[in-house]
Design a protein around this motif. Structure first.
Motif, PDB file in Angstrom:
ATOM      1  N   ILE A  50       0.840  -1.201   0.000  1.00  0.00           N
ATOM      2  CA  ILE A  50       0.000   0.000   0.000  1.00  0.00           C
ATOM      3  C   ILE A  50       0.875   1.251   0.000  1.00  0.00           C
ATOM      4  N   ALA A  51       1.943   1.253   0.797  1.00  0.00           N
ATOM      5  CA  ALA A  51       2.856   2.404   0.824  1.00  0.00           C
ATOM      6  C   ALA A  51       3.480   2.626  -0.555  1.00  0.00           C
ATOM      7  N   GLN A  52       3.864   1.549  -1.224  1.00  0.00           N
ATOM      8  CA  GLN A  52       4.430   1.656  -2.574  1.00  0.00           C
ATOM      9  C   GLN A  52       3.404   2.234  -3.550  1.00  0.00           C
ATOM     10  N   LEU A  53       2.177   1.742  -3.467  1.00  0.00           N
ATOM     11  CA  LEU A  53       1.123   2.231  -4.361  1.00  0.00           C
ATOM     12  C   LEU A  53       0.774   3.694  -4.070  1.00  0.00           C
ATOM     13  N   LYS A  54       0.798   4.079  -2.803  1.00  0.00           N
ATOM     14  CA  LYS A  54       0.545   5.486  -2.448  1.00  0.00           C
ATOM     15  C   LYS A  54       1.618   6.391  -3.052  1.00  0.00           C
ATOM     16  N   ALA A  55       2.873   5.925  -3.036  1.00  0.00           N
ATOM     17  CA  ALA A  55       3.963   6.717  -3.597  1.00  0.00           C
ATOM     18  C   ALA A  55       3.767   6.915  -5.101  1.00  0.00           C
ATOM     19  N   GLN A  56       3.186   5.921  -5.760  1.00  0.00           N
ATOM     20  CA  GLN A  56       2.962   5.990  -7.207  1.00  0.00           C
ATOM     21  C   GLN A  56       1.688   6.740  -7.577  1.00  0.00           C
ATOM     22  N   THR A  80     -17.207 -11.344  11.105  1.00  0.00           N
ATOM     23  CA  THR A  80     -15.819 -11.696  10.845  1.00  0.00           C
ATOM     24  C   THR A  80     -14.965 -10.447  10.691  1.00  0.00           C
ATOM     25  N   GLN A  81     -13.731 -10.573  11.122  1.00  0.00           N
ATOM     26  CA  GLN A  81     -12.749  -9.511  10.892  1.00  0.00           C
ATOM     27  C   GLN A  81     -12.067  -9.819   9.559  1.00  0.00           C
ATOM     28  N   LEU A  82     -11.989  -8.820   8.693  1.00  0.00           N
ATOM     29  CA  LEU A  82     -11.287  -8.979   7.424  1.00  0.00           C
ATOM     30  C   LEU A  82      -9.828  -8.607   7.631  1.00  0.00           C
ATOM     31  N   ILE A  83      -8.947  -9.445   7.130  1.00  0.00           N
ATOM     32  CA  ILE A  83      -7.512  -9.219   7.240  1.00  0.00           C
ATOM     33  C   ILE A  83      -6.970  -9.169   5.816  1.00  0.00           C
ATOM     34  N   ILE A  84      -6.507  -7.998   5.405  1.00  0.00           N
ATOM     35  CA  ILE A  84      -6.060  -7.804   4.032  1.00  0.00           C
ATOM     36  C   ILE A  84      -4.578  -8.142   3.937  1.00  0.00           C
ATOM     37  N   ASP A  85      -4.278  -9.061   3.023  1.00  0.00           N
ATOM     38  CA  ASP A  85      -2.926  -9.537   2.800  1.00  0.00           C
ATOM     39  C   ASP A  85      -2.584  -9.312   1.334  1.00  0.00           C
ATOM     40  N   VAL A  86      -1.355  -9.584   0.950  1.00  0.00           N
ATOM     41  CA  VAL A  86      -0.937  -9.499  -0.441  1.00  0.00           C
ATOM     42  C   VAL A  86      -0.159 -10.772  -0.757  1.00  0.00           C
ATOM     43  N   VAL A  87      -0.425 -11.346  -1.934  1.00  0.00           N
ATOM     44  CA  VAL A  87       0.216 -12.593  -2.356  1.00  0.00           C
ATOM     45  C   VAL A  87       0.675 -12.456  -3.805  1.00  0.00           C
ATOM     46  N   PRO A  88       1.656 -13.254  -4.215  1.00  0.00           N
ATOM     47  CA  PRO A  88       2.076 -13.228  -5.618  1.00  0.00           C
ATOM     48  C   PRO A  88       0.936 -13.677  -6.528  1.00  0.00           C
ATOM     49  N   GLY A  89       0.904 -13.139  -7.729  1.00  0.00           N
ATOM     50  CA  GLY A  89      -0.105 -13.554  -8.706  1.00  0.00           C
ATOM     51  C   GLY A  89      -0.826 -12.362  -9.292  1.00  0.00           C
ATOM     52  N   ARG A  90      -1.547 -12.629 -10.339  1.00  0.00           N
ATOM     53  CA  ARG A  90      -2.288 -11.570 -11.018  1.00  0.00           C
ATOM     54  C   ARG A  90      -3.715 -11.545 -10.507  1.00  0.00           C
ATOM     55  N   GLY A  91      -4.111 -10.408 -10.008  1.00  0.00           N
ATOM     56  CA  GLY A  91      -5.480 -10.228  -9.563  1.00  0.00           C
ATOM     57  C   GLY A  91      -6.294  -9.560 -10.645  1.00  0.00           C
ATOM     58  N   ALA A  92      -7.316  -8.891 -10.250  1.00  0.00           N
ATOM     59  CA  ALA A  92      -8.186  -8.185 -11.190  1.00  0.00           C
ATOM     60  C   ALA A  92      -7.444  -7.024 -11.823  1.00  0.00           C
ATOM     61  N   GLY A  93      -7.704  -6.775 -13.087  1.00  0.00           N
ATOM     62  CA  GLY A  93      -7.030  -5.710 -13.805  1.00  0.00           C
ATOM     63  C   GLY A  93      -7.402  -4.317 -13.342  1.00  0.00           C
ATOM     64  N   PHE A  94      -8.488  -4.147 -12.602  1.00  0.00           N
ATOM     65  CA  PHE A  94      -8.915  -2.822 -12.161  1.00  0.00           C
ATOM     66  C   PHE A  94      -8.235  -2.369 -10.876  1.00  0.00           C
ATOM     67  N   LEU A 153      -5.134  -1.482  -8.383  1.00  0.00           N
ATOM     68  CA  LEU A 153      -3.839  -0.855  -8.649  1.00  0.00           C
ATOM     69  C   LEU A 153      -2.629  -1.758  -8.472  1.00  0.00           C
ATOM     70  N   GLU A 154      -2.742  -2.807  -7.688  1.00  0.00           N
ATOM     71  CA  GLU A 154      -1.581  -3.673  -7.465  1.00  0.00           C
ATOM     72  C   GLU A 154      -1.324  -4.654  -8.605  1.00  0.00           C
ATOM     73  N   ALA A 155      -2.281  -4.845  -9.497  1.00  0.00           N
ATOM     74  CA  ALA A 155      -2.170  -5.854 -10.554  1.00  0.00           C
ATOM     75  C   ALA A 155      -0.885  -5.745 -11.383  1.00  0.00           C
ATOM     76  N   PRO A 156      -0.475  -4.557 -11.824  1.00  0.00           N
ATOM     77  CA  PRO A 156       0.761  -4.471 -12.611  1.00  0.00           C
ATOM     78  C   PRO A 156       2.026  -4.824 -11.825  1.00  0.00           C
ATOM     79  N   GLU A 157       1.936  -4.897 -10.509  1.00  0.00           N
ATOM     80  CA  GLU A 157       3.094  -5.219  -9.670  1.00  0.00           C
ATOM     81  C   GLU A 157       3.321  -6.721  -9.547  1.00  0.00           C
TER      82      GLU A 157
END
Length: 123
Positions: free
Chosen positions: A15-21, A77-91, A93-97
């Motif tokens: 998220i910090a990387q995406l905010k910088a961009q 339920t508590q939602l816990i947002i994580d990040v994993v390798p792979g291609r997600g949805a094209g919409f 912002l993290e997808a190109p990473e």
């Protein structure tokens, strides 16, 4: 007080990387139509938040929303947002990473549910 949405350290770094961009960001938990059930990351104010969206809180300084119907399914339920390798949805912002945000969850304890309901009844 327990939070409805949390973020892992790894996701917080992305998220910090995406905010910088891209500048300020926001998240919306997808309802599952076109994007599966992935948390979607957008530039702040790019996605119109509707009257049926519920603000769960903030992660890494970003507002996090979910649709009201989906919130009813996940309200205990508590939602816990994580990040994993792979291609997600094209919409999102993290997808190109080469990574995608992923929602993990855990069920709130009875005490946490009571705490959340008490706090929400005063809002």
């Amino acid at each position: 007080m327990v939070a409805r949405v949390e973020v892992t350290a790894k996701a917080e770094q992305m998220i910090a990387q995406l905010k910088a961009q891209h500048g300020p960001l926001m998240f919306h938990q997808s309802g599952g139509c076109c994007d599966g059930s992935a948390p979607m990351c957008y530039p702040a104010n790019e996605l119109r938040i509707g009257g049926e969206d519920v603000r769960l809180g903030r992660i890494a300084g970003c507002d996090f929303y979910i649709g009201a119907a989906q919130f009813e399914y996940w309200r205990h339920t508590q939602l816990i947002i994580d990040v994993v390798p792979g291609r997600g949805a094209g919409f999102s912002l993290e997808a190109p990473e080469g990574v995608r945000f992923l929602t993990r969850s855990r069920v709130f304890s009875d005490e946490e549910v009571a705490e959340l309901e008490a706090a929400e009844s005063t809002q």
